[in-house]
Design an enzyme around this catalytic site. Structure first.
Site, mmCIF file in Angstrom:
data_model
loop_
_atom_site.group_PDB
_atom_site.id
_atom_site.type_symbol
_atom_site.label_atom_id
_atom_site.label_comp_id
_atom_site.label_asym_id
_atom_site.label_seq_id
_atom_site.Cartn_x
_atom_site.Cartn_y
_atom_site.Cartn_z
ATOM 1 N N ASP A 30 0.850 -1.191 0.000
ATOM 2 C CA ASP A 30 0.000 0.000 0.000
ATOM 3 C C ASP A 30 0.891 1.249 0.000
ATOM 4 O OD1 ASP A 30 -3.230 0.489 0.998
ATOM 5 O OD2 ASP A 30 -1.828 2.183 1.087
ATOM 6 N N ASN A 87 -12.823 -3.239 2.452
ATOM 7 C CA ASN A 87 -13.703 -2.087 2.648
ATOM 8 C C ASN A 87 -14.727 -2.094 1.511
ATOM 9 O OD1 ASN A 87 -12.434 -0.995 4.970
ATOM 10 N ND2 ASN A 87 -10.826 -0.121 3.684
ATOM 11 N N VAL A 96 -10.940 2.905 -3.693
ATOM 12 C CA VAL A 96 -10.612 2.362 -5.021
ATOM 13 C C VAL A 96 -11.631 1.269 -5.342
ATOM 14 C CG1 VAL A 96 -8.878 1.218 -6.440
ATOM 15 C CG2 VAL A 96 -8.150 2.894 -4.720
ATOM 16 N N HIS A 100 -10.066 -5.309 -3.351
ATOM 17 C CA HIS A 100 -8.722 -5.564 -2.849
ATOM 18 C C HIS A 100 -8.829 -5.982 -1.393
ATOM 19 C CE1 HIS A 100 -9.765 -1.297 -2.604
ATOM 20 N NE2 HIS A 100 -9.146 -1.278 -1.426
ATOM 21 N N HIS A 102 -6.992 -6.011 2.030
ATOM 22 C CA HIS A 102 -5.889 -5.440 2.798
ATOM 23 C C HIS A 102 -5.321 -6.532 3.715
ATOM 24 C CE1 HIS A 102 -6.811 -1.016 2.216
ATOM 25 N NE2 HIS A 102 -7.996 -1.517 1.940
HETATM 26 P P1 AMP Z 1 -9.740 1.326 0.190
HETATM 27 O O1 AMP Z 1 -10.021 2.481 1.085
HETATM 28 O O2 AMP Z 1 -10.053 -0.007 0.837
HETATM 29 O O3 AMP Z 1 -10.376 1.486 -1.172
HETATM 30 O O4 AMP Z 1 -8.172 1.297 0.023
HETATM 31 C C1 AMP Z 1 -7.492 1.797 -1.066
HETATM 32 C C2 AMP Z 1 -6.034 1.698 -0.708
HETATM 33 O O5 AMP Z 1 -5.268 1.857 -1.885
HETATM 34 C C3 AMP Z 1 -5.568 2.764 0.298
HETATM 35 O O6 AMP Z 1 -5.044 2.128 1.453
HETATM 36 C C4 AMP Z 1 -4.503 3.524 -0.489
HETATM 37 O O7 AMP Z 1 -3.433 3.934 0.324
HETATM 38 C C5 AMP Z 1 -4.083 2.517 -1.533
HETATM 39 N N1 AMP Z 1 -3.529 3.059 -2.752
HETATM 40 C C6 AMP Z 1 -4.039 4.064 -3.504
HETATM 41 N N2 AMP Z 1 -3.269 4.272 -4.603
HETATM 42 C C7 AMP Z 1 -2.268 3.351 -4.538
HETATM 43 C C8 AMP Z 1 -1.148 3.040 -5.372
HETATM 44 N N3 AMP Z 1 -0.916 3.719 -6.525
HETATM 45 N N4 AMP Z 1 -0.324 2.042 -4.992
HETATM 46 C C9 AMP Z 1 -0.545 1.382 -3.852
HETATM 47 N N5 AMP Z 1 -1.582 1.604 -3.030
HETATM 48 C C10 AMP Z 1 -2.422 2.587 -3.362
#
Ligand code: AMP
Ligand code: ZN
Length: 114
Positions: A30, A87, A96, A100, A102
């Protein structure tokens, strides 16, 4: 899927710190880690949220969990413990919209989560 950040990472159009990859998933660190180990396990197939998971994605979902287990072992957090999180949508703060998992570890987590 056009304009999906995680599809672009899967296709290696955007760089990420990869920790694991096979034919079904890509896993990378992340960008804004919330623990010493914070890895995202992302299916190569675009699925927007867990709500969009279909009957024929059940093997994919199991594959994501099995990848998380292997990553936890490789990262040295399996024995001490770790947390896995999906999430989903607004109330959980999903940012995003490509599912995914975590995988967080290397510190003690509180419960209930914030
Ligand atoms: P969520 O809130 O579950 O959608 O988590 C999205 C996660 O993606 C967050 O923890 C961000 O820090 C992570 N994230 C966003 N852009 C990137 C990236 N380019 N590379 C790695 N992680 C990312
Ligand atoms: Zn996507």
């Amino acid at each position: 899927m056009e304009n999906c950040l995680f599809c672009k990472i899967v296709k290696k159009e955007i760089k990420a710190d990869l920790v694991y990859e096979d034919d079904i998933v890509t896993a990378f660190r992340d960008l804004n880690p919330q623990a010493p180990v914070h890895v995202l396990v992302v299916p190569k197939k675009h699925i927007a949220t867990l709500n969009d998971l279909e009957e024929n994605d059940k093997a994919l979902a199991g594959h994501m969990l099995f990848a998380a287990k292997k990553i936890a072992q490789k990262e040295g957090i399996a024995e001490g413990g770790y947390r896995t999180v999906f999430n989903v949508n607004r109330d959980a703060g999903q940012a995003v919209f490509h599912i995914h998992l975590h995988v967080l570890g290397g510190r003690v987590f509180s419960w209930p989560p914030g």
